[in-house]
Design an enzyme around this catalytic site. Structure first.
Site, PDB file in Angstrom:
ATOM      1  N   SER A 195     -28.126  76.078  13.404  1.00 49.03           N
ATOM      2  CA  SER A 195     -28.906  75.798  14.242  1.00 49.03           C
ATOM      3  C   SER A 195     -28.814  76.540  15.553  1.00 49.03           C
ATOM      4  O   SER A 195     -27.720  77.042  15.881  1.00 49.03           O
ATOM      5  CB  SER A 195     -28.854  74.290  14.543  1.00 49.03           C
ATOM      6  OG  SER A 195     -29.128  73.396  13.567  1.00 49.03           O
ATOM      7  N   HIS A 230     -27.550  72.347  19.434  1.00 50.77           N
ATOM      8  CA  HIS A 230     -26.156  71.773  19.234  1.00 50.77           C
ATOM      9  C   HIS A 230     -25.788  71.200  20.434  1.00 50.77           C
ATOM     10  O   HIS A 230     -25.111  70.062  20.518  1.00 50.77           O
ATOM     11  CB  HIS A 230     -25.107  72.861  18.793  1.00 50.77           C
ATOM     12  CG  HIS A 230     -25.297  73.437  17.384  1.00 50.77           C
ATOM     13  ND1 HIS A 230     -25.268  74.713  16.878  1.00 50.77           N
ATOM     14  CD2 HIS A 230     -25.224  72.739  16.340  1.00 50.77           C
ATOM     15  CE1 HIS A 230     -25.209  74.566  15.668  1.00 50.77           C
ATOM     16  NE2 HIS A 230     -25.348  73.494  15.245  1.00 50.77           N
ATOM     17  N   SER A 286     -22.537  75.882   8.671  1.00 47.88           N
ATOM     18  CA  SER A 286     -21.672  77.020   9.078  1.00 47.88           C
ATOM     19  C   SER A 286     -20.267  76.217   9.660  1.00 47.88           C
ATOM     20  O   SER A 286     -19.106  77.020   9.541  1.00 47.88           O
ATOM     21  CB  SER A 286     -22.179  77.597  10.482  1.00 47.88           C
ATOM     22  OG  SER A 286     -22.451  76.672  11.485  1.00 47.88           O
ATOM     23  N   GLU A 316     -21.281  68.421   2.817  1.00 43.58           N
ATOM     24  CA  GLU A 316     -22.223  69.861   2.414  1.00 43.58           C
ATOM     25  C   GLU A 316     -22.643  69.331   0.862  1.00 43.58           C
ATOM     26  O   GLU A 316     -21.638  68.788   0.283  1.00 43.58           O
ATOM     27  CB  GLU A 316     -21.577  71.056   2.479  1.00 43.58           C
ATOM     28  CG  GLU A 316     -22.316  71.832   3.695  1.00 43.58           C
ATOM     29  CD  GLU A 316     -23.833  72.133   3.281  1.00 43.58           C
ATOM     30  OE1 GLU A 316     -24.466  72.351   4.620  1.00 43.58           O
ATOM     31  OE2 GLU A 316     -24.459  72.101   2.382  1.00 43.58           O
ATOM     32  N   HIS A 317     -23.836  69.577   0.664  1.00 38.97           N
ATOM     33  CA  HIS A 317     -24.111  69.406  -0.730  1.00 38.97           C
ATOM     34  C   HIS A 317     -24.125  70.750  -1.466  1.00 38.97           C
ATOM     35  O   HIS A 317     -24.330  70.677  -2.737  1.00 38.97           O
ATOM     36  CB  HIS A 317     -25.487  68.772  -1.009  1.00 38.97           C
ATOM     37  CG  HIS A 317     -26.551  69.429  -0.609  1.00 38.97           C
ATOM     38  ND1 HIS A 317     -27.758  69.148  -1.082  1.00 38.97           N
ATOM     39  CD2 HIS A 317     -26.909  70.663   0.344  1.00 38.97           C
ATOM     40  CE1 HIS A 317     -28.645  70.081  -0.449  1.00 38.97           C
ATOM     41  NE2 HIS A 317     -28.329  70.838   0.113  1.00 38.97           N
ATOM     42  N   ASP A 337     -23.634  64.408  -1.443  1.00 34.22           N
ATOM     43  CA  ASP A 337     -25.115  64.192  -0.911  1.00 34.22           C
ATOM     44  C   ASP A 337     -25.012  63.192   0.336  1.00 34.22           C
ATOM     45  O   ASP A 337     -24.863  61.987   0.294  1.00 34.22           O
ATOM     46  CB  ASP A 337     -25.921  63.625  -2.077  1.00 34.22           C
ATOM     47  CG  ASP A 337     -27.287  63.335  -1.770  1.00 34.22           C
ATOM     48  OD1 ASP A 337     -27.732  63.431  -0.443  1.00 34.22           O
ATOM     49  OD2 ASP A 337     -28.278  62.938  -2.722  1.00 34.22           O
ATOM     50  N   GLY A 338     -25.550  63.998   1.489  1.00 30.75           N
ATOM     51  CA  GLY A 338     -25.513  63.364   2.686  1.00 30.75           C
ATOM     52  C   GLY A 338     -26.226  62.199   2.658  1.00 30.75           C
ATOM     53  O   GLY A 338     -25.986  61.304   3.567  1.00 30.75           O
ATOM     54  N   THR A 364     -32.315  67.532   1.240  1.00 32.83           N
ATOM     55  CA  THR A 364     -32.954  67.484  -0.088  1.00 32.83           C
ATOM     56  C   THR A 364     -31.715  67.459  -1.170  1.00 32.83           C
ATOM     57  O   THR A 364     -30.655  67.386  -0.871  1.00 32.83           O
ATOM     58  CB  THR A 364     -33.501  68.822  -0.224  1.00 32.83           C
ATOM     59  OG1 THR A 364     -32.682  69.743  -0.338  1.00 32.83           O
ATOM     60  CG2 THR A 364     -34.595  68.905   0.627  1.00 32.83           C
TER      61      THR A 364
END
Ligand code: SAH
Length: 239
Positions: free
Chosen positions: A60, A65, A94, A115-116, A149-150, A235
């Site tokens: 981003s 941030h 990142s 993270e997925h 999965d968040g 997603t």
């Protein structure tokens, strides 16, 4: 004000965000100065813009941030209900924000980047290993990058000495735009606690707003619409 904060160095970028009022808390400024964005952005690291990091993800823009950090700052301190803040950074990408958060949770705090996409989980960790401080954060376990999965959040067992304080999070940052304000995430938020989450405003998912969701000591939830945004979607992982 957004986009106007680009600089020729990390220090200039941070000074510009300070001068424009995007960063107002001196502790936040210190954290931004400590973390070199060049370790996390593959090119033009001191430009105030998002950048592609592969796997359909972007780091981003710095001003986003800054906005995220400023909004959750009051919850990043030790408190009666939480001697050491626990933070969940969903869609860590990142790893830049994960690192900034780790600079703000105090010595005993915990920050987990979730993270997925396996490659991105690894990229976050590898980026953090580029600095001695980052390496220390990983080696002490203060920062961990996990795969998952968040949308389901994370049930992280309490560490030794913190058993009375439960497994919920003082701060949940969501770095991708959610279809809804997932109840599971709200349930995993401590009282008091705070979540920063972009949400799709319409069916098409074109319009998004970022929300600051705060829970008070008694569990009462307050929602504040902060601004319109354009984030990567929260997603299923791409096949
Ligand atoms: N805060 C990161 C943002 C990366 S972009 C940064 O500034 O670098 C959003 C990230 O969310 C991507 O890395 C994407 O892989 C991740 N993501 C999307 N859906 C997810 C899900 N269901 N669970 C976990 N991570 C997800």
């Amino acid at each position: 004000m957004a986009w106007r904060c680009s600089g020729g160095s990390n220090e200039q970028l941070v000074e510009n965000m300070w001068r424009s009022g995007l960063i107002t808390d001196p502790r936040a400024k210190e954290a931004f100065l400590k973390v070199d964005r060049a370790h996390y952005a593959p090119h033009s690291p001191y430009e105030d813009s998002p950048q592609y990091i592969g796997h359909e993800a972007t780091i981003s823009a710095p001003h986003m941030h800054a906005m995220a950090i400023e909004n959750v700052m009051p919850y990043l301190k030790p408190s009666a209900t939480s001697p050491a803040p626990r933070v969940l950074d969903i869609g860590s990408g990142s790893g830049y924000l994960t690192h900034l958060l780790a600079e703000l949770v105090g010595e005993k705090g915990l920050v987990i980047g979730l993270e997925h996409i396996p490659a991105l989980r690894q990229i976050g960790e590898d980026n953090m290993r580029k600095s001695t401080e980052g390496m220390k954060l990983l080696d002490t376990g203060k920062v961990q990058f996990r795969l998952g999965d968040g949308r389901l959040g994370l049930k992280e067992p309490a560490r030794a000495g913190e058993e009375d304080h439960g497994t919920d999070w003082d701060v949940i940052h969501v770095g991708a735009s959610a279809k809804e304000l997932h109840k599971t995430l709200l349930d995993q938020l401590k009282a008091p606690g705070c979540m920063f989450i972009p949400v799709d405003d319409d069916e098409s998912g074109v319009m998004q707003s970022v929300w600051r969701i705060s829970k008070d000591q008694g569990g009462k939830v307050t929602k504040k619409n902060i601004c319109g945004v354009r984030y990567v979607k929260l997603t299923d992982p791409p096949i």
